[in-house]
Enzyme design. Sequence first.
Site, short mmCIF file in Angstrom:
data_model
loop_
_atom_site.label_atom_id
_atom_site.label_comp_id
_atom_site.label_asym_id
_atom_site.label_seq_id
_atom_site.Cartn_x
_atom_site.Cartn_y
_atom_site.Cartn_z
CB SER A 48 40.50 33.51 48.11
OG SER A 48 40.84 32.16 47.84
NE ARG A 49 43.65 40.04 44.52
CZ ARG A 49 44.60 39.29 43.96
NH1 ARG A 49 45.02 38.19 44.57
NH2 ARG A 49 45.15 39.65 42.82
CG LEU A 50 38.79 35.80 51.31
CD1 LEU A 50 38.28 34.49 51.89
CD2 LEU A 50 37.65 36.80 51.17
#
Length: 215
Positions: free
Chosen positions: A190-192
């Site tokens: 999630s691009r975290l």
Amino acid sequence: MSDLAGMRRDYEGEALAPEHTPDTPLSLFEAWLEQATESEGLDANAMTLATVDSEGHPHARIVLLKGFDSQGFRFYTNYQSQKGNELAHVPSAALVFWWPALQRQVRVEGNVERVDAQQSDDYFAGRPRKSQLAAWVSQQSVEIPNRDWMRERLSRFEQVYKDQDVERPPHWGGYLLVPHTIEFWQGQRSRLHDRVRYTRRDSQATEWHRTRLAP
């Protein structure tokens, strides 16, 4: 041409947190580089070197890491090249390592200085003979008419050193980047992404400060 805007990949890397990393960044870098060597092969030590010219314009290219320890990161090149001239005017630089198979990136920033002549001699002596001759042949970053120009110079230096060891050119040698900042990036879902940055007050300080950065 494919849809560049739609090109993307999902990341699922291992967790990276400051509380689970070593006190100094070099031991973590060594572990990551060892894993990268297994996954990326001979490209594991490739790194982007970014420099700035006397007018403040940035320039970047890929070079090879040829050594590192508590002092810093070493690479070798032509002192009269574009990057050599830039480092002579602005002795600061940044490095970026990118290991896609591991979904990892390492950024290094610091001051740059030449290594001593003996260290450059020792490294040069261990290079393949063809690479040694190439250091004499190439007037790096200078405009040349064609490949024949290089072939002619190579033939000339092959004759010069026909029956003897190739000595290191005085315009060729090593640099040491002494880091004040090293950042580790680990891709996550999630691009975290996980980012851990190590900083120290100056190049002489032995204590590093660790912090987590937002992705």
